[in-house]
Design a protein around this motif. Structure first.
Motif, short mmCIF file in Angstrom:
data_model
loop_
_atom_site.label_atom_id
_atom_site.label_comp_id
_atom_site.label_asym_id
_atom_site.label_seq_id
_atom_site.Cartn_x
_atom_site.Cartn_y
_atom_site.Cartn_z
N GLN A 1 -1.95 -1.27 3.90
CA GLN A 1 -1.77 -2.66 3.47
C GLN A 1 -2.75 -3.48 4.32
O GLN A 1 -2.55 -3.62 5.52
CB GLN A 1 -0.34 -3.13 3.71
CG GLN A 1 -0.08 -4.56 3.34
CD GLN A 1 -0.14 -4.78 1.84
OE1 GLN A 1 0.12 -3.89 1.06
NE2 GLN A 1 -0.50 -5.98 1.44
N ARG B 1 -3.82 -9.12 3.76
CA ARG B 1 -2.81 -9.22 2.72
C ARG B 1 -1.41 -8.99 3.27
O ARG B 1 -0.51 -8.58 2.54
CB ARG B 1 -3.11 -8.23 1.62
CG ARG B 1 -4.47 -8.50 1.04
CD ARG B 1 -4.59 -7.98 -0.30
NE ARG B 1 -5.91 -8.29 -0.81
CZ ARG B 1 -6.17 -8.47 -2.06
NH1 ARG B 1 -5.20 -8.40 -2.94
NH2 ARG B 1 -7.38 -8.74 -2.46
N THR C 1 -6.19 -3.27 -2.34
CA THR C 1 -4.97 -2.50 -2.15
C THR C 1 -4.89 -1.33 -3.11
O THR C 1 -3.84 -0.74 -3.28
CB THR C 1 -3.72 -3.39 -2.33
OG1 THR C 1 -3.78 -3.98 -3.62
CG2 THR C 1 -3.65 -4.45 -1.25
#
Length: 93
Positions: free
Chosen positions: A50, A54, A79
């Motif tokens: 991740q 973000r 992602t």
């Protein structure tokens, strides 16, 4: 003014922990040159599943993945899931 958290002891411990596992690149599935110079495109880098931009956590072991420098740079902060396994050779005519 605070310094870069990637220069701190907790981050270096996380990098050392991941490096000691000698896992393949989580993005392309190929072996990583753990003994290569850090500037080499196939050398080890710590990637975050991740991305930090973000909401990923810098020091979370569950978010840390081994990657080639080249694969990590190419992925950027997307992602998208990693490609499954090693790439298959393509026929070129």
């Amino acid at each position: 003014m605070t310094g870069n958290p990637r220069n701190g002891r907790p981050y270096r411990r996380l990098v050392d922990w991941l490096r000691a596992q000698r896992l393949p690149c989580w993005l392309c599935g190929r072996e990583i040159g753990y003994d290569l110079d850090a500037r080499h495109p196939l050398s080890f880098t710590l990637d975050h599943e991740q991305p930090l931009s973000r909401g990923g956590q810098l020091l979370d072991k569950a978010n840390a993945r081994p990657a080639h420098r080249r694969c990590n740079s190419a992925r950027g902060n997307r992602t998208a899931p990693p490609r499954p396994g090693p790439r298959q050779p393509q026929l070129r005519w």
